[in-house]
Design an enzyme around this catalytic site. Sequence first.
Site, short mmCIF file in Angstrom:
data_model
loop_
_atom_site.label_atom_id
_atom_site.label_comp_id
_atom_site.label_asym_id
_atom_site.label_seq_id
_atom_site.Cartn_x
_atom_site.Cartn_y
_atom_site.Cartn_z
CG HIS A 16 -15.68 4.53 24.12
ND1 HIS A 16 -15.08 5.54 25.60
CD2 HIS A 16 -15.98 3.38 24.93
CE1 HIS A 16 -14.89 5.09 26.66
NE2 HIS A 16 -15.77 3.44 26.51
CD GLU A 57 -21.39 11.57 35.59
OE1 GLU A 57 -20.34 12.12 35.92
OE2 GLU A 57 -22.70 12.27 34.28
CE1 TYR A 64 -26.53 16.59 32.18
CE2 TYR A 64 -26.07 18.12 29.69
CZ TYR A 64 -27.01 18.14 30.83
OH TYR A 64 -28.40 18.44 31.02
CE1 TYR A 89 -12.89 0.71 32.77
CE2 TYR A 89 -11.75 2.31 31.31
CZ TYR A 89 -12.97 1.33 32.03
OH TYR A 89 -13.65 1.65 30.75
#
Length: 378
Positions: free
Chosen positions: A158, A251, A261, A272
């Site tokens: 990420h 999103e 957000y 998961y």
Amino acid sequence: MKYKKHFYLLMAFVALPLLFFSCADGKEAWTFESEEVNFKLEKVIDSIRVPFGMSFLPNGKMLVTNRFAGQILLVDIRSGEKKVLKGVPESYCKGDGGALDILLHPNYKQNGWLYFSHSFGDSISSSMAIERGKLKGDSLVNVERIFTAYPFYKSASHYGSRMVIKDSYLFFTMGDRYDLKDSAQTLNNHLGKVIRIFEDGQIPNDNPFVGTKNAKPEIWSLGHRNPQGLTLHPKTNKLWLHEHGPKGGDELNLIKPGLNYGWPIICHCIDYDDTPIGEGITHKEGMEQPNYYYAPSIAPSGMEFYSGDPFKQWKGNLFIGAMALTHLNRLVLENGKVVHEERLLEDFGRRIRVVKQGPDGLIYIGVDGGMILRLRPI
């Protein structure tokens, strides 16, 4: 029944090549139908394992990042010839890391600047950086680092990261590093944020959290998971972003300064292991709802509003690469709201990593495994 089954499998195998043909220039191509226009998919180049970023030069060539190898490739669109650029800063090529996005300055012809995002470090500690430099032959020169994301962390997951330039500001995304998802809600770090700096790396004094105690002044918005799509609307010039959810909940968001957000406090997804994220809530005061979300996840990567002439039927549509569900996602927006979705290239079965409109008005995509291809109307 055994022979009948084998007969149908054979017929399917024989029929499949009817979708494939060879162009006049000898390059491979496939034909497809869509709701509004039929098109062919032409291969530009192959042998790029993970083509993460793509940007077009004014001389008929393009720059492509090969994430897995930490490379920037100089590609001749006409011939398919490619060269590995020299002088590129070393990347940490593990997990989600490596050579990430590539972006030319809007005034590239005048100033020659290009921007490159990548992960760097090692298995003990790594982060994401933005470099800028200039192209000289097949080398990157005058390289300078203009941003480093903090904190460093051991995970190779990420990192984001996509970039756009708007009105001399460089906007880009940074992921939450997976294990540090709660950091997306705190302002003392860059994780899970959209960042805004000047194109030379300086910090604008009108950023929303400048002057806020312990806040990183580069932050533009917060509460993001792992945004791998960032683009500007060609008419409104508004900033749009998409980000990965875990299991469901990818999103699409219209980004505004200082807004939260929601990740990981609110989301339209589960983890998961099928357990809720946090309290399992989807709404909370002070946190933005997505403009659109996907359930199940499509694993979005790359994003571009189409504004060209060859596909007049698609003008103004938003195109998003889908990796988990292997297609090109087409969204129709009206007044900033998604009113229709179509999934193109589902039968092609490739993870679409990056989507760009070329200077010829055609749509170019990069797929894992890995090719650069372009869509051309029939």
